[in-house]
Design a protein around this motif. Structure first.
Motif, PDB file in Angstrom:
ATOM      1  N   GLU A 119       0.833  -1.207   0.000  1.00 11.27           N
ATOM      2  CA  GLU A 119       0.000   0.000   0.000  1.00 11.27           C
ATOM      3  C   GLU A 119       0.869   1.260   0.000  1.00 11.27           C
ATOM      4  O   GLU A 119       0.556   2.243  -0.678  1.00 11.27           O
ATOM      5  CB  GLU A 119      -0.916   0.000   1.224  1.00 11.27           C
ATOM      6  CG  GLU A 119      -1.833   1.202   1.285  1.00 11.27           C
ATOM      7  CD  GLU A 119      -2.710   1.190   2.528  1.00 11.27           C
ATOM      8  OE1 GLU A 119      -3.011   2.287   3.017  1.00 11.27           O
ATOM      9  OE2 GLU A 119      -3.084   0.090   2.997  1.00 11.27           O
ATOM     10  N   GLN A 120       1.968   1.231   0.750  1.00  9.40           N
ATOM     11  CA  GLN A 120       2.874   2.382   0.771  1.00  9.40           C
ATOM     12  C   GLN A 120       3.516   2.599  -0.594  1.00  9.40           C
ATOM     13  O   GLN A 120       3.660   3.737  -1.049  1.00  9.40           O
ATOM     14  CB  GLN A 120       3.947   2.211   1.845  1.00  9.40           C
ATOM     15  CG  GLN A 120       3.409   2.303   3.245  1.00  9.40           C
ATOM     16  CD  GLN A 120       2.631   3.586   3.467  1.00  9.40           C
ATOM     17  OE1 GLN A 120       3.106   4.677   3.210  1.00  9.40           O
ATOM     18  NE2 GLN A 120       1.397   3.450   3.935  1.00  9.40           N
ATOM     19  N   LEU A 121       3.874   1.495  -1.246  1.00  9.07           N
ATOM     20  CA  LEU A 121       4.426   1.616  -2.609  1.00  9.07           C
ATOM     21  C   LEU A 121       3.379   2.192  -3.553  1.00  9.07           C
ATOM     22  O   LEU A 121       3.685   3.037  -4.393  1.00  9.07           O
ATOM     23  CB  LEU A 121       4.898   0.247  -3.118  1.00  9.07           C
ATOM     24  CG  LEU A 121       6.188  -0.277  -2.531  1.00  9.07           C
ATOM     25  CD1 LEU A 121       6.477  -1.678  -3.054  1.00  9.07           C
ATOM     26  CD2 LEU A 121       7.350   0.659  -2.854  1.00  9.07           C
ATOM     27  N   ARG A 124       3.019   5.870  -3.004  1.00  5.40           N
ATOM     28  CA  ARG A 124       4.196   6.638  -3.407  1.00  5.40           C
ATOM     29  C   ARG A 124       4.448   6.593  -4.910  1.00  5.40           C
ATOM     30  O   ARG A 124       4.775   7.605  -5.524  1.00  5.40           O
ATOM     31  CB  ARG A 124       5.408   6.100  -2.653  1.00  5.40           C
ATOM     32  CG  ARG A 124       6.734   6.648  -3.024  1.00  5.40           C
ATOM     33  CD  ARG A 124       6.960   7.990  -2.402  1.00  5.40           C
ATOM     34  NE  ARG A 124       8.280   8.489  -2.727  1.00  5.40           N
ATOM     35  CZ  ARG A 124       9.003   9.191  -1.903  1.00  5.40           C
ATOM     36  NH1 ARG A 124       8.546   9.503  -0.723  1.00  5.40           N
ATOM     37  NH2 ARG A 124      10.183   9.608  -2.263  1.00  5.40           N
ATOM     38  N   TYR A 125       4.296   5.408  -5.519  1.00  5.79           N
ATOM     39  CA  TYR A 125       4.703   5.226  -6.914  1.00  5.79           C
ATOM     40  C   TYR A 125       3.548   4.896  -7.861  1.00  5.79           C
ATOM     41  O   TYR A 125       3.773   4.724  -9.054  1.00  5.79           O
ATOM     42  CB  TYR A 125       5.757   4.116  -7.008  1.00  5.79           C
ATOM     43  CG  TYR A 125       7.021   4.455  -6.269  1.00  5.79           C
ATOM     44  CD1 TYR A 125       7.951   5.335  -6.806  1.00  5.79           C
ATOM     45  CD2 TYR A 125       7.303   3.895  -5.025  1.00  5.79           C
ATOM     46  CE1 TYR A 125       9.117   5.650  -6.124  1.00  5.79           C
ATOM     47  CE2 TYR A 125       8.465   4.204  -4.336  1.00  5.79           C
ATOM     48  CZ  TYR A 125       9.362   5.083  -4.897  1.00  5.79           C
ATOM     49  OH  TYR A 125      10.522   5.391  -4.227  1.00  5.79           O
ATOM     50  N   GLY A 126       2.354   4.760  -7.337  1.00  2.04           N
ATOM     51  CA  GLY A 126       1.227   4.424  -8.199  1.00  2.04           C
ATOM     52  C   GLY A 126       1.256   2.955  -8.595  1.00  2.04           C
ATOM     53  O   GLY A 126       1.868   2.124  -7.935  1.00  2.04           O
ATOM     54  N   ARG A 136      13.841  -0.726  -8.693  1.00  3.41           N
ATOM     55  CA  ARG A 136      13.388  -1.660  -7.661  1.00  3.41           C
ATOM     56  C   ARG A 136      14.149  -1.437  -6.351  1.00  3.41           C
ATOM     57  O   ARG A 136      13.567  -1.431  -5.271  1.00  3.41           O
ATOM     58  CB  ARG A 136      13.573  -3.093  -8.152  1.00  3.41           C
ATOM     59  CG  ARG A 136      13.030  -4.104  -7.190  1.00  3.41           C
ATOM     60  CD  ARG A 136      13.007  -5.487  -7.819  1.00  3.41           C
ATOM     61  NE  ARG A 136      12.639  -6.432  -6.797  1.00  3.41           N
ATOM     62  CZ  ARG A 136      13.303  -7.537  -6.530  1.00  3.41           C
ATOM     63  NH1 ARG A 136      14.350  -7.883  -7.255  1.00  3.41           N
ATOM     64  NH2 ARG A 136      12.920  -8.335  -5.571  1.00  3.41           N
ATOM     65  N   ALA A 137      15.452  -1.220  -6.460  1.00  8.86           N
ATOM     66  CA  ALA A 137      16.276  -0.957  -5.278  1.00  8.86           C
ATOM     67  C   ALA A 137      15.838   0.340  -4.596  1.00  8.86           C
ATOM     68  O   ALA A 137      15.784   0.421  -3.364  1.00  8.86           O
ATOM     69  CB  ALA A 137      17.747  -0.886  -5.662  1.00  8.86           C
ATOM     70  N   LYS A 138      15.491   1.325  -5.390  1.00 14.32           N
ATOM     71  CA  LYS A 138      15.022   2.601  -4.855  1.00 14.32           C
ATOM     72  C   LYS A 138      13.736   2.402  -4.045  1.00 14.32           C
ATOM     73  O   LYS A 138      13.569   2.954  -2.955  1.00 14.32           O
ATOM     74  CB  LYS A 138      14.785   3.577  -6.008  1.00 14.32           C
ATOM     75  CG  LYS A 138      14.275   4.920  -5.608  1.00 14.32           C
ATOM     76  CD  LYS A 138      14.089   5.768  -6.862  1.00 14.32           C
ATOM     77  CE  LYS A 138      13.351   7.053  -6.557  1.00 14.32           C
ATOM     78  NZ  LYS A 138      13.111   7.843  -7.771  1.00 14.32           N
ATOM     79  N   ARG A 139      12.841   1.596  -4.567  1.00 14.85           N
ATOM     80  CA  ARG A 139      11.582   1.330  -3.872  1.00 14.85           C
ATOM     81  C   ARG A 139      11.799   0.501  -2.612  1.00 14.85           C
ATOM     82  O   ARG A 139      11.142   0.719  -1.600  1.00 14.85           O
ATOM     83  CB  ARG A 139      10.598   0.642  -4.815  1.00 14.85           C
ATOM     84  CG  ARG A 139      10.160   1.570  -5.932  1.00 14.85           C
ATOM     85  CD  ARG A 139       9.210   0.923  -6.884  1.00 14.85           C
ATOM     86  NE  ARG A 139       8.952   1.825  -8.007  1.00 14.85           N
ATOM     87  CZ  ARG A 139       7.921   1.715  -8.817  1.00 14.85           C
ATOM     88  NH1 ARG A 139       7.048   0.733  -8.655  1.00 14.85           N
ATOM     89  NH2 ARG A 139       7.754   2.571  -9.805  1.00 14.85           N
TER      90      ARG A 139
END
Length: 158
Positions: A119-121, A124-126, A136-139
């Protein structure tokens, strides 16, 4: 530095200062506070250590102040805000909440951390999926900073 602050000419003619007990009780009327928070605030405001200790003991004995109740409130609040268990544990430790109580509260919360991380992803990123390893590493780093463990962060980004 403990003790009362020195009187200044601006203090003359003002009403007497509230007792440490009354000050702490007024703070507790607004929201739950940990014993450490109250002690820090009273110390910063210049109350003597013995007056602070007496006030905090009296408030705890009357059940106006409870570290357990404070911790329960904080766990519920932070879970709603989307923080993970590691962040909760670290934040509660800064309030001198015992590790045993922290573990107990996190277990009682019965939070499902993977859906919360997803849900947080989403927030933040849609709905977009990571385009490459770097994204992916950033997320994953985003989730780890929010307090999710690496296993949960890895599963949420896949």
């Amino acid at each position: 530095m403990r003790g009362r602050r020195p009187a200044t000419s601006a203090d003359e003619g003002q009403a007497p200062r509230r007792s440490a007990h009354d000050k702490a009780l007024a703070m507790l009327a607004r929201r739950e506070h940990s014993r450490r928070e109250l002690a820090t605030r009273l110390d910063r405001d210049g109350y003597p250590a013995d007056e602070m200790d007496e006030a905090l003991a009296a408030l705890a004995e009357a059940n106006y102040q409870s570290d357990q109740r404070f911790a329960e409130m904080m766990v519920r609040s932070r879970i709603r805000q989307g923080y993970g268990p590691q962040r909760l544990r670290a934040e509660l430790r800064t309030h001198d909440i015992p590790d045993a109580l922290i573990g107990e509260l996190l277990a009682e919360a019965e939070a499902d951390w993977l859906p919360q991380a997803r849900e947080q992803l989403q927030r933040r990123y849609g709905d977009t999926t990571p385009s490459d390893y770097r994204e992916r590493a950033k997320r994953m780093q985003f989730l780890v900073r929010r307090g999710f463990d690496t296993t949960t962060a890895r599963a949420a980004t896949e």
